[in-house]
Design a protein around this motif. Structure first.
Motif, short mmCIF file in Angstrom:
data_model
loop_
_atom_site.label_atom_id
_atom_site.label_comp_id
_atom_site.label_asym_id
_atom_site.label_seq_id
_atom_site.Cartn_x
_atom_site.Cartn_y
_atom_site.Cartn_z
N ASP A 41 0.85 -1.08 0.18
CA ASP A 41 0.02 0.05 -0.16
C ASP A 41 0.82 1.47 0.09
N ASN A 42 1.77 1.20 0.64
CA ASN A 42 2.80 2.32 0.71
C ASN A 42 3.32 2.63 -0.63
N VAL A 43 3.90 1.49 -1.27
CA VAL A 43 4.36 1.77 -2.37
C VAL A 43 3.42 2.27 -3.46
N ARG A 44 1.95 1.89 -3.30
CA ARG A 44 1.22 2.26 -4.41
C ARG A 44 0.78 3.94 -3.89
N GLN A 45 0.82 4.31 -2.72
CA GLN A 45 0.66 5.66 -2.41
C GLN A 45 1.88 6.65 -2.95
N THR A 46 3.18 6.11 -2.64
CA THR A 46 3.95 6.83 -3.28
C THR A 46 4.15 7.03 -4.56
N ASP A 47 3.88 5.87 -5.15
CA ASP A 47 3.93 6.07 -6.85
C ASP A 47 2.79 6.90 -7.38
N ALA A 48 1.83 6.84 -6.75
CA ALA A 48 0.56 7.84 -7.03
C ALA A 48 1.06 9.26 -6.76
N ALA A 49 1.51 9.68 -5.46
CA ALA A 49 2.12 10.94 -5.23
C ALA A 49 3.11 11.25 -6.31
N LYS A 50 4.06 10.43 -6.68
CA LYS A 50 5.05 10.76 -7.69
C LYS A 50 4.33 10.81 -9.09
N ASN A 51 3.19 10.29 -9.72
CA ASN A 51 2.66 10.36 -10.68
C ASN A 51 1.96 11.89 -10.93
N GLN A 52 1.45 12.30 -9.53
CA GLN A 52 0.60 13.33 -9.50
C GLN A 52 1.64 14.65 -9.25
N ALA A 53 2.71 14.33 -8.90
CA ALA A 53 3.86 15.68 -8.75
C ALA A 53 4.24 15.73 -10.38
N GLU A 54 4.55 14.63 -10.96
CA GLU A 54 5.17 14.55 -12.05
C GLU A 54 4.12 15.39 -13.14
N TYR A 55 2.83 14.93 -13.11
CA TYR A 55 1.72 15.52 -14.02
C TYR A 55 1.58 17.06 -13.64
N SER A 69 10.84 15.87 -7.39
CA SER A 69 12.10 15.03 -7.24
C SER A 69 12.12 14.17 -6.01
N VAL A 70 11.64 14.81 -5.05
CA VAL A 70 11.53 14.21 -3.63
C VAL A 70 10.46 13.21 -3.75
N ALA A 71 9.38 13.43 -4.62
CA ALA A 71 8.16 12.44 -4.68
C ALA A 71 8.69 11.10 -5.29
N ALA A 72 9.73 11.26 -6.42
CA ALA A 72 10.19 10.40 -7.11
C ALA A 72 11.12 9.56 -6.34
N THR A 73 11.90 10.11 -5.64
CA THR A 73 12.87 9.43 -4.78
C THR A 73 12.14 8.71 -3.67
N GLN A 74 11.16 9.12 -2.97
CA GLN A 74 10.26 8.50 -2.05
C GLN A 74 9.82 7.27 -2.64
N ALA A 75 9.15 7.29 -3.96
CA ALA A 75 8.53 6.20 -4.53
C ALA A 75 9.59 5.09 -4.91
N GLU A 76 10.78 5.49 -5.25
CA GLU A 76 11.84 4.72 -5.71
C GLU A 76 12.35 4.00 -4.49
N LEU A 77 12.50 4.66 -3.43
CA LEU A 77 12.88 4.01 -1.95
C LEU A 77 11.93 3.15 -1.61
N LEU A 79 9.71 1.09 -2.90
CA LEU A 79 9.85 0.02 -3.94
C LEU A 79 11.10 -0.77 -3.56
N SER A 80 12.22 -0.09 -3.51
CA SER A 80 13.26 -0.83 -3.07
C SER A 80 13.34 -1.57 -1.93
N LEU A 81 12.68 -0.97 -1.10
CA LEU A 81 12.48 -1.62 0.43
C LEU A 81 11.57 -2.66 0.10
N MET A 85 12.76 -6.58 1.34
CA MET A 85 12.05 -7.43 2.26
C MET A 85 11.44 -8.80 1.55
N ARG A 86 10.89 -8.66 0.17
CA ARG A 86 10.60 -9.91 -0.28
C ARG A 86 11.91 -10.89 -0.65
N ASN A 87 12.91 -10.25 -0.97
CA ASN A 87 13.99 -11.04 -1.09
C ASN A 87 14.53 -11.78 0.30
#
Length: 101
Positions: A41-55, A69-77, A79-81, A85-87
């Protein structure tokens, strides 16, 4: 100006309440599932915030390009986390499967 949502911290692990191991049913969510569900859910929220900021940046509605830029970094981090965790969960599962009784 758009307000970014901070990444929510993980909840601390709690010990199980009194009961036996066999009492857990398939319908009862586990703490492990809750953690992964909240991370997805956190990945979805940060990705939505990134898309909204880019738009907003692309349409000229955003005054400060650093917000995108901050929104994109948050989304990237986030997703990386999730991937890390999955690995780790898959590594732990593989270790458990190698244990011979």
């Amino acid at each position: 100006m758009m307000e970014l949502q901070p990444i929510s911290p993980l909840r601390p692990l709690q010990t199980e309440s009194a009961g036996t191991v066999g009492e857990t049913t398939k319908t009862q969510p586990t703490m492990f599932a809750d953690i992964f569900r909240s991370m997805v859910d956190n990945v979805r929220q940060t990705d939505a915030a990134k898309n909204q900021a880019e738009y907003a940046l692309a349409t000229g509605q955003l005054d400060n390009p650093a917000v995108a830029s901050v929104a994109a970094t948050q989304a990237e981090l986030s997703l990386s986390l999730l991937v890390q965790m999955r690995n780790k969960a898959l590594d732990a599962y593989s270790e458990l499967m190698r244990i011979s009784l």
